[in-house]
Design a protein around this motif. Structure first.
Motif, PDB file in Angstrom:
ATOM      1  N   LEU A  21      54.018  46.962  37.528  1.00  0.00           N
ATOM      2  CA  LEU A  21      52.949  46.597  36.598  1.00  0.00           C
ATOM      3  C   LEU A  21      53.477  46.122  35.257  1.00  0.00           C
ATOM      4  N   LEU A  29      46.264  40.082  34.759  1.00  0.00           N
ATOM      5  CA  LEU A  29      46.044  41.377  35.394  1.00  0.00           C
ATOM      6  C   LEU A  29      44.760  41.406  36.213  1.00  0.00           C
ATOM      7  N   LEU A 153      48.219  47.817  42.589  1.00  0.00           N
ATOM      8  CA  LEU A 153      47.099  47.079  41.990  1.00  0.00           C
ATOM      9  C   LEU A 153      45.757  47.687  42.372  1.00  0.00           C
TER      10      LEU A 153
END
Length: 386
Positions: A21, A29, A153
């Motif tokens: 990340l 994002l 995610l």
């Protein structure tokens, strides 16, 4: 139709893809999360029908145009939410709603929106505020937040102005990660089944008025498609059904074999971006037993290209007599439902124009149904009539 079902704990499910990340820019994002979780469904999850299983075992059916329109239906009644105002719907009047009921309906809206990652779909920007947390400006000027599971995610928490939704467990399909268990303070941990996506509601669907009766009268015609909230009436009633297509295969007769045969049909429909148009169909015709996966082409979507050897049956629009047999296991309800439909024909001055079909509310693409589901399954029995 997007199907998501109740399941076991997160540890028992598939492992999500590992992602660093720290390498994802704020501007990328939201798109990365939505591509990971909802890529084939983006732009279609604001209009949704769902079944929410509450911690005590009760179920609530929700029909929403997110983020601020919702109808909720359960065994005790029907409610309408517009923005934050909640009304109880009756046969002829809009009745006052108790504060506890209004609060529950608002929380159900929040749970549904959070589980569908609504604040990410509506985000107008993104700013990192922690190692796994980002702020998401919303179209109404408010700010939501999302916290991801470390190294993935998949959202862990979705926080908006109405509360924090915790994403407890996901269902992994061939193309999506769908939240199937979520928790919200005031509701507890709930299961979610997303039954239909990409809906076009009737113009007055989110309007209170005399047409909002909880159940249709015997012989009445419903105003909504079967999958979008008809009452589970043990008394046969008539619906007007749109045209559809069925992928037809022989019914192997046992649940494990049915699951094995149905799963690739369902997967291929999703792969070709078709709208799955209901639960699996079982019926008998020409001295043989059959199993079908119903589907429709999406508006402006691609036509279905059947693989070699597949049988597709085009089912025209028309009237269907529908009943939900109330008691017994699968075999008992199936026999009772057919009896109720046949007996209702002369009373309603209708003539059958085909075979009785059975739709168990089971997700066969996910494997053999649990024993308790088969002991008392919800069956939708229907018969084409004229």
């Amino acid at each position: 139709m997007l199907l998501a079902a109740c399941g076991g704990g997160a540890a028992a499910g598939p492992t999500p893809r590992a992602v660093d990340l720290t390498t994802i820019a704020d501007a990328d994002l939201v798109a990365a999360v939505l591509d990971e979780c909802h890529r084939p469904l983006r732009g279609r999850l604001d209009r949704i029908a769902a079944i929410v299983g509450l911690p005590g075992g009760d179920e609530v059916r929700l029909f929403a145009e997110l983020p601020d329109k919702l109808r909720a239906l359960d065994a005790t009644g029907s409610w309408l939410l517009l923005h934050d105002e909640v009304r109880r719907l009756g046969g002829d009047d809009t009745q006052p709603v108790a504060a506890a009921d209004a609060d529950r309906v608002r929380r159900l809206r929040t749970l549904l929106d959070g589980a569908l990652l609504g604040p990410l779909h509506r985000a107008r920007g993104c700013r990192r505020i922690g190692p796994v947390e980002w702020e998401l400006p919303q179209p109404d000027g408010s700010t939501a937040r999302v916290a991801l599971r470390p190294g993935t995610l998949l959202p862990d928490r979705v926080v908006g102005g109405h509360g924090e939704v915790r994403c407890v467990d996901y269902l992994r399909t061939s193309t999506t990660w769908m939240v199937q268990r979520a928790a919200l303070d005031g509701l507890g941990e709930c299961t979610l089944q997303f039954v239909v996506d990409d809906l076009a509601w009737a113009p007055d669907f989110f309007t209170a008025g005399p047409r909002d009766a909880v159940a249709p009268a015997s012989g009445a015609t419903t105003r909504l498609a079967a999958a979008t909230g008809e009452a589970r009436s043990p008394v046969p009633f008539v619906v007007d059904a749109a045209a559809t297509n069925w992928v037809v295969v022989a019914d192997p007769g046992t649940w494990p074999a049915r699951c094995e045969r149905y799963a690739p049909l369902h997967a291929e429909l999703l792969r070709q971006d078709q709208q799955v148009a209901g639960f699996p169909i079982l019926w008998q015709e020409d001295d043989a037993a059959w199993l079908a996966a119903p589907f429709r082409r999406r508006p402006e979507g691609p036509a279905f290209r059947p693989p070699t050897g597949w049988t597709i049956r085009a089912v025209p629009a028309g009237r269907w007599l529908v009943v939900y047999p109330p008691e017994g296991d699968f075999a008992a309800r199936r026999a009772d439902g057919e009896r109720r439909l046949r007996e209702a024909l002369p009373a309603l001055r209708l003539t059958a124009r085909g075979a009785v079909i059975t739709q168990p509310f089971l997700h066969l693409q996910e494997g053999e149904p649990p024993v308790d589901k088969l002991a008392a399954p919800v069956l939708r029995m229907s018969l084409p009539v004229q």
